[in-house]
Design a protein around this motif. Structure first.
Motif, mmCIF file in Angstrom:
data_model
loop_
_atom_site.group_PDB
_atom_site.id
_atom_site.type_symbol
_atom_site.label_atom_id
_atom_site.label_comp_id
_atom_site.label_asym_id
_atom_site.label_seq_id
_atom_site.Cartn_x
_atom_site.Cartn_y
_atom_site.Cartn_z
ATOM 1 N N SER A 204 2.291 0.769 -8.598
ATOM 2 C CA SER A 204 1.449 1.649 -7.771
ATOM 3 C C SER A 204 1.052 0.946 -6.476
ATOM 4 C CB SER A 204 0.218 2.076 -8.566
ATOM 5 O OG SER A 204 -0.265 0.983 -9.305
ATOM 6 N N PHE A 235 3.967 5.332 -13.010
ATOM 7 C CA PHE A 235 3.202 4.299 -12.298
ATOM 8 C C PHE A 235 3.137 3.055 -13.183
ATOM 9 C CE2 PHE A 235 2.452 6.319 -8.595
ATOM 10 C CZ PHE A 235 1.170 6.518 -8.127
ATOM 11 N N GLU A 237 1.139 0.206 -13.692
ATOM 12 C CA GLU A 237 -0.183 -0.335 -13.343
ATOM 13 C C GLU A 237 -0.509 -1.552 -14.218
ATOM 14 O OE1 GLU A 237 -3.007 1.285 -11.258
ATOM 15 O OE2 GLU A 237 -2.582 3.426 -11.431
ATOM 16 N N GLY A 241 -3.878 -1.900 -12.971
ATOM 17 C CA GLY A 241 -4.713 -1.108 -13.866
ATOM 18 C C GLY A 241 -5.937 -1.864 -14.326
ATOM 19 N N ALA A 250 -3.934 5.100 -9.364
ATOM 20 C CA ALA A 250 -3.757 6.556 -9.474
ATOM 21 C C ALA A 250 -5.039 7.276 -9.081
ATOM 22 C CB ALA A 250 -3.350 6.925 -10.898
ATOM 23 N N THR A 260 2.150 6.197 -17.353
ATOM 24 C CA THR A 260 1.551 4.987 -16.777
ATOM 25 C C THR A 260 1.797 3.815 -17.713
ATOM 26 O OG1 THR A 260 -0.220 6.335 -15.785
ATOM 27 C CG2 THR A 260 -0.602 3.947 -15.939
ATOM 28 N N GLY A 277 0.409 8.949 -21.059
ATOM 29 C CA GLY A 277 0.649 10.005 -20.078
ATOM 30 C C GLY A 277 0.410 11.372 -20.667
#
Ligand code: KE4
Length: 421
Positions: A204, A235, A237, A241, A250, A260, A277
């Protein structure tokens, strides 16, 4: 020097003397130190040298090393067991927390590394869409997944070539690797192959070629073009994240990916990855659906309690605000140093993630990063280390500030950087 002796012996036992290549310091032409202990923002090596740490075990140590809350929770949990291979309450708690924090995640599965998370996303996307092609970007690293260790082919749109020995050319050919921040290349790729593309995967904020930031609209273009062609947007992450905010990039960027990949921070330093997700996609996973994915240590109770404890502490201490304040202080100081030295080097920062590129070019993609002065970076790295500052041992890595760093640490860091650049 005990580090030297240990490294010499390690190289007779472990390939390159390390259990992960970047630790070998090859990007700075030297030998790594061996760590004795780490606490807060500091590391002590086996020879008694101390360093302010900006690697943070490559991202997980967002509270700093060995936070008391985490090091207290692990043995407490261990009294009841260290691994079950049977569902336990912690897994439910962790899943609930991830789903509460990350808006695009409606169902989630825990794994034991970021690589497992991205690998599972790729297989799930292929199983769900019944398509084989994957799109990724030059400079983005997603772990050592065969389908993602793929360099750009000879032309921007030709199919990928293996970026590692051992990856079959036939598999690499299913991956298209595009230049990052190139909307036209993305447009052309989907115009040509759109209905064959299972997913586009992207960090991301790319942070494995230094920290590269998306040009305005580039992430939205990915979201729009994958939706338009029935492909999934993944993504990655794993790095960003739970570090740049509860909902990751996000949430910051207002983009809702289909899947993700997560890791690092959610393990509190122990082995945890996760992927999640949209419910209807995740339901394709075994045992409910046809996409197989599994793991003996997935949801391991010690890793889960370490991660949960870390997430709670970030949240209860307004961690993201503190990290932003520390990051802003560092950025202000670095820009002042560069100005005073007449160095037009490019510096990127987002929250507690930062990267000083040793190039005066603006940095939008891997080609720009490659214009960095690697010899100057190498000298800078060793000057910093010899003065007690551990920066990432590669110009292709991103620095991390932790909640254990203080403003005094930042000021001390700036002093050393000023003497070292
Ligand atoms: P792991 O399998 O190493 O847990 O995660 C792979 C991964 C996936 N996605 C992103 C965005 C990542 O940055 C990573 C791993 N990051 C590297 C550091 N740049 C790990 C350090 C290492 O390889 O030793």
């Amino acid at each position: 020097m005990l580090s030297k002796k240990l490294f010499k012996r390690a190289k007779t036992l472990i390939p390159g003397g390390v259990n992960s290549p970047v630790r070998a310091f090859k990007n700075v032409d030297g030998d790594p130190f061996f760590v004795r202990r780490a606490k807060g923002a500091r590391i002590e090596d086996v020879d008694g040298n101390h360093y302010i740490d900006y690697v943070g075990t490559w991202g997980p140590a967002i509270l700093g090393h060995a936070p008391n809350s985490v090091t207290g929770a692990i043995p407490e949990m261990a009294k009841d067991g260290v691994s079950f291979g049977i569902p336990h309450p912690g897994e439910v708690e962790m899943a609930q927390t991830i789903i509460d924090w990350v808006p695009a995640v409606e169902k989630v599965r825990l794994v034991s590394s970021g690589t497992e998370a991205t690998m599972s996303c790729i297989r799930l996307a292929r199983g769900y869409t019944k398509r084989d092609k994957i799109v990724k970007f030059e400079g983005c690293y997603h772990g050592h997944v065969d389908s993602l260790l793929v360099a750009a082919g000879s032309g921007a749109l030709t199919f990928g070539e293996p970026d590692s020995a051992g990856v079959p050319a036939s598999l690499a050919a299913e991956t298209i690797t595009l230049p990052y921040n190139d909307p036209a290349a993305l447009e052309e790729c989907f115009a040509t192959y759109g209905d064959q593309i299972a997913a586009l995967i992207v960090e991301s904020y790319p942070a494995n070629a230094g920290l590269i930031l998306p040009k305005d609209g580039f992430l939205q273009q990915m979201r729009d073009i994958t939706t338009q062609h029935g492909s999934l947007l993944i993504f990655d992450e794993v790095m960003t994240g739970f570090r740049l905010g509860k909902g990751g990039v996000a949430e910051l960027e207002g983009i809702s990916p289909d899947l993700t990949a997560m890791g690092k921070v959610i393990g509190g330093g122990l082995p945890v990855g996760a992927f999640g997700g949209r419910d209807e996609i995740m339901e394709h996973l075994a045992p409910n659906g046809p996409v197989y994915q599994a793991g003996t240590l997935s949801g391991n109770p010690l890793a889960v309690i370490a991660g949960l404890t870390q997430l709670r502490e970030i949240d209860h201490n307004n961690g993201f605000m503190k990290l932003e304040a520390l990051g802003a202080r560092l950025e202000e100081g670095v820009r002042k140093i560069l100005h005073e030295k007449g160095l037009g080097y490019t510096f990127h920062r987002k929250g507690s993630m930062f990267c000083l590129f040793f190039t005066e070019k603006p940095v939008f993609n891997l080609d720009d990063v490659e214009t960095s002065n690697k010899e100057h970076f190498r000298r800078y790295f060793w000057n910093c280390l010899n003065k007690g500052l551990y920066m990432a041992p590669s110009p292709y890595e991103t620095g991390f500030i932790s909640m254990a760093h203080t403003f005094d640490d930042i000021d001390k860091t700036l002093e050393i950087m000023n003497e070292s650049i």
